[in-house]
Write an enzyme that holds these catalytic residues in place. Structure first.
Site, PDB file in Angstrom:
ATOM      1  N   HIS A   1       2.903   0.370  -7.613  1.00 36.35           N
ATOM      2  CA  HIS A   1       2.666  -0.213  -6.297  1.00 36.35           C
ATOM      3  C   HIS A   1       3.813   0.061  -5.328  1.00 36.35           C
ATOM      4  O   HIS A   1       4.920   0.439  -5.720  1.00 36.35           O
ATOM      5  CB  HIS A   1       2.415  -1.723  -6.416  1.00 36.35           C
ATOM      6  CG  HIS A   1       3.596  -2.525  -6.903  1.00 36.35           C
ATOM      7  ND1 HIS A   1       4.561  -3.028  -6.058  1.00 36.35           N
ATOM      8  CD2 HIS A   1       3.951  -2.911  -8.157  1.00 36.35           C
ATOM      9  CE1 HIS A   1       5.456  -3.700  -6.773  1.00 36.35           C
ATOM     10  NE2 HIS A   1       5.112  -3.648  -8.049  1.00 36.35           N
TER      11      HIS A   1
ATOM     12  N   CYS B   1       6.095  -4.264 -13.594  1.00 36.55           N
ATOM     13  CA  CYS B   1       5.324  -3.233 -12.899  1.00 36.55           C
ATOM     14  C   CYS B   1       6.260  -2.171 -12.324  1.00 36.55           C
ATOM     15  O   CYS B   1       7.468  -2.356 -12.259  1.00 36.55           O
ATOM     16  CB  CYS B   1       4.460  -3.847 -11.812  1.00 36.55           C
ATOM     17  SG  CYS B   1       3.022  -4.737 -12.457  1.00 36.55           S
TER      18      CYS B   1
END
Length: 542
Positions: free
Chosen positions: A434, A453
């Site tokens: 992301h 992440c």
């Protein structure tokens, strides 16, 4: 033992084996000597097949006929190829003691009678399968070395491997077992070169200082010069001054080790320069084992995404060529925040994403704040399971980490923790790639800041590269959706495999091996596991 000596010795044992079998057959009863021999052999095979259904199915399908201990030319060729392959186990960083070619040759030379031949047949089969699995898909079961390595070794079935061996030339079968990736080939070449260097004095004495700068002179500069020459970064010279050539060599070394290429041998650079070649050899051998874990029958994908966690980069690979690369940030070193290793398939992206806060962050970080002040973390909504926003006036002091019934969501916007886009390869670990508003982190040399992440430095360009396969103007298409400020899912018409890997040693098509710090200490755990299985450094041997 050299390959030539192995060939000579094995041909002798092959002759002895054939002679022994002939003598054993001649000594049996005249009326049914052959049937007695076969029965004893087949019974021994049947008794020792064990619980491996693949081995059992293979031998049942061929009426228990041998593939190793017969007197045919094909059996002799398989025996020869097997022992020769075992002799090269050290080159691949495998535990040679598992296969013990010398003992097997003694067994071949000493076999007598049908039962002994049957026992030897299955012993050779089991040893072949052990070697085939080790070479093709790894010595270890990945998850046993670290719980955050979420992989399974891509083992081929016993029946598949044995059928291949019984129907193809054995030399070609053993070549096919070797991982075919260019990375594995280059790692093995680097291993052999470094072993040769270690046999001839390694990289010489360490540089006896913490740092050096351009313009300095003296014995410590000479030591630096000599070590860079031994490593292959500098041509030999007599200079005792940290001149332009040494500065250029240091800069090249820094690039290969993920350091700021300023040409100054500061503390961190000097520490890497003084790292022992034996430690680098261990990194290469661990990388070879990791490469075997990725030797997937289906391949990695004509187009795939490769994220080397410890290199802090995400790449798009097309037809084995790098077509896009961007910096990344990975999970923190804390055990509960480290990014796991696994492979999955990216099938969509979300433009203008909401951030649905993981439960661990809710109860570990945000709930204590809400209990003290229900209006804290006001940029994040407290929502019910159905998505309704909760009135914070009721307070949250009555809830514990177990009883807190709500979720938390940060709506799309410029300050959203996920930035403007996230890239999804749905998995049980809730890991994805992301955007991030924290762009300053990409200037750091060690980028371990996330909760697990993977944050991307150039997420828009990453999106354009993915969308280029399905729209004519990916940039315009992307920004058309972005400008709506609405959360929008965009499916990838051609899903892309994603491989999250961890390589402290990796190669380039040209140039030196690259090395990175073992930030999660996973390679250290893998090396210990390999050593426990009998893998050794071949350093310093003559």
């Amino acid at each position: 033992m050299t390959v030539f000596r192995i060939r000579t010795a094995l041909r002798t044992t092959v002759a002895a084996l054939a002679f022994g079998l002939a003598g054993a057959t001649a000594g049996l009863a005249q009326d049914d000597g052959i049937s007695v021999k076969i029965t004893a052999y087949a019974q021994a095979v049947a008794e020792t097949i064990g619980e491996d259904e693949g081995i059992a199915a293979f031998y049942r399908a061929r009426g228990f006929d041998p593939i190793w201990t017969g007197s045919s030319d094909a059996d002799r060729a398989r025996r020869l190829a097997l022992i020769e392959a075992f002799a090269l186990a050290d080159d691949h960083g495998l535990p040679r003691g598992r296969y013990d070619p010398d003992r097997l040759m003694e067994r071949l030379a000493g076999v007598s009678g049908g039962r002994d031949r049957g026992l030897l047949e299955i012993e050779l089969t089991r040893t072949f399968l052990q070697f085939a699995h080790d070479l093709q898909s790894g010595v270890l079961e990945p998850g046993k070395a670290s719980s955050l390595i979420k992989r399974k070794a891509p083992r081929r079935s016993s029946e598949e491997l044995l059928t291949l061996l019984s129907t193809q030339p054995p030399e070609s079968v053993f070549r096919m077992l070797v991982p075919s990736s260019p990375e594995y080939t280059r790692l093995m070449q680097a291993k052999l070169r470094l072993e040769h260097r270690l046999q001839h004095g390694g990289w010489g004495p360490v540089v006896p200082t913490a740092s050096l700068r351009p313009g300095e002179s003296g014995n410590t500069v000479v030591a630096l010069r000599n070590r860079l020459v031994a490593m292959g970064y500098l041509q030999p010279s007599l200079s005792a001054t940290y001149d332009g050539r040494i500065e250029a060599a240091v800069r090249e070394f820094q690039v290969d080790h993920g350091l700021e290429p300023d040409g100054v041998a500061g503390n961190t650079t000097m520490r890497e320069i003084n790292t022992a070649p034996e430690e680098r050899l261990r990194s290469i051998m661990v990388a070879m084992e990791r490469e075997r874990w990725l030797n997937l029958p289906e391949g990695r994908g004509q187009r795939h995404i490769l994220v080397n966690l410890v290199d802090y980069h995400a790449q798009i690979i097309d037809d084995d060529k790098l077509t896009f690369e961007t910096k990344s940030v990975i999970g923190h070193q804390a055990a509960d925040r480290q990014t796991p290793e696994f492979s999955d398939v990216m099938d969509h992206m979300v433009i203008n994403p909401s951030w649905y806060v993981p439960r661990s962050i809710i109860v570990g970080e945000y709930l204590p704040l809400l209990r003290s002040n229900p209006y804290s973390v006001g940029h994040i909504e407290v929502v019910t399971a159905s998505g309704q926003v909760v009135n914070r006036a009721q307070g949250f002091s009555q809830y514990s980490s177990r009883s807190f019934p709500f979720n938390m969501r940060q709506p799309p916007g410029p300050n959203n923790a996920l930035g403007s886009v996230k890239f999804m390869f749905p998995n049980r670990y809730n890991i994805y790639l992301h955007d991030t508003p924290s762009q300053h982190l990409f200037s750091q040399p060690v980028r371990t800041y996330s909760h697990g992440c993977i944050r991307l430095d150039d997420p828009h360009d990453f999106a354009y590269a993915l969308l280029a396969k399905q729209v004519d103007n990916p940039e315009s298409y992307f920004h058309g959706i972005l400008n709506t400020r609405r959360e929008t899912r965009v499916n990838l018409e051609q899903p892309v495999p994603v491989h999250l890997i961890y390589r402290t040693a990796f190669t380039q098509a040209k140039g030196q091996v690259n090395y990175r710090p073992d930030v999660y200490n996973r390679d250290a755990a893998i090396w210990r596991a390999l050593a426990n299985e009998g893998v050794v450094l071949r350093a310093g041997q003559s």
